[in-house]
Enzyme design. Structure first.
Site, PDB file in Angstrom:
ATOM      1  N   ASP A 190       0.862  -1.180   0.000  1.00 15.19           N
ATOM      2  CA  ASP A 190       0.000   0.000   0.000  1.00 15.19           C
ATOM      3  C   ASP A 190       0.895   1.225   0.000  1.00 15.19           C
ATOM      4  O   ASP A 190       1.974   1.217   0.606  1.00 15.19           O
ATOM      5  CB  ASP A 190      -0.903   0.017   1.238  1.00 15.19           C
ATOM      6  N   ASP A 202      -7.490  -1.310  -4.156  1.00 18.41           N
ATOM      7  CA  ASP A 202      -8.506  -1.131  -3.113  1.00 18.41           C
ATOM      8  C   ASP A 202      -9.696  -0.284  -3.571  1.00 18.41           C
ATOM      9  O   ASP A 202     -10.844  -0.728  -3.472  1.00 18.41           O
ATOM     10  CB  ASP A 202      -7.878  -0.555  -1.847  1.00 18.41           C
TER      11      ASP A 202
END
Length: 182
Positions: free
Chosen positions: A134, A148
Site C-alpha cells: 500500500d 482497493d
C-alpha cells in the site's frame, strides 16, 4: 405459409456477451496496480510519508497483511482464499454476462482482487501469506493502493445497478412483474 425455424439463432438476435469488456477493465486495473506497486517499492522509503499535497495527500509505503484499507489484519490466508473464490466466481459469471455496466463493475473487482492476490502469492513472508503493498495516503484514511478503490468502486457500481433494476444477464433494466405479463 410461415417458414420453419432452422434451429440456429442469428448472431444479431442474441444479446452481446461482455466477457471481453470485463477482462479489458480487469487487465487495465491489474496492470496499473502492479506497475504502481513496483514503482512504490523501488522509489519510496518504507513508512516515511512523502508529501504530494501538503500533509493531506502523501506517498507512504507500507506492507499490509489485512484486507482493503488495512482491515482484518492477521487473517492473510483467509483473505487469500476469499479473494481466490471471488476471482473464480467472476470468471464463472462472466460467461453469462450481458450488461456492459456489470462488465465494468465486475472487471474493476476482478482487477483489484487479482492485483492484491499477486502480492499475497508472491510477496514476503510467503505464498498465501504475502503482504500487500500500500502506498497512497489521503488525510485520515488508511493507506491503500490502486486495487482497493477499484474493488470498492466496482462493488458500489454493482449495488447501484441492482437497486435500479439492471441485471448482469440482460441488456437493460428488468421489467416489472406486471409489465412482463402483458
Amino acid at each position: 405459409m410461415p417458414e420453419e425455424p432452422t434451429g440456429s439463432t442469428a448472431p444479431q438476435d442474441r444479446p452481446p456477451r461482455r466477457l471481453r469488456l470485463l477482462l479489458s477493465v480487469a487487465a487495465t486495473v491489474l496492470a496499473l496496480d502492479i506497475v504502481t506497486k513496483v514503482l512504490a517499492v523501488k522509489l519510496l522509503p518504507p513508512g516515511q510519508p512523502v508529501p504530494i499535497i501538503g500533509d493531506t495527500v502523501t506517498w507512504t509505503l507500507v506492507r499490509n497483511s489485512g484486507a482493503a484499507f488495512s482491515m482484518a489484519t492477521g487473517y492473510t490466508w483467509v483473505l487469500t482464499l476469499i479473494a481466490t473464490g471471488v476471482v473464480v466466481g467472476i470468471f464463472w459469471m462472466g460467461r453469462r454476462l450481458v450488461s456492459p455496466w456489470w462488465a465494468v463493475g465486475l472487471g474493476m473487482i476482478l482487477g483489484g482482487a487479482m492485483g492484491n492476490l499477486v502480492d499475497r502469492f508472491f510477496r514476503a513472508p510467503g505464498p498465501l501469506r504475502g503482504h500487500v503493498v500500500d502506498f497512497l495516503s489521503v488525510g485520515w484514511w488508511p493507506v491503500f493502493n490502486v486495487a482497493d478503490p477499484s474493488v470498492v468502486g466496482g462493488a458500489i457500481l454493482l449495488v447501484v445497478l441492482s437497486i435500479f433494476g439492471y441485471d448482469f444477464d440482460t441488456v437493460g433494466r428488468r421489467k416489472k412483474a406486471d409489465q412482463s405479463r402483458d
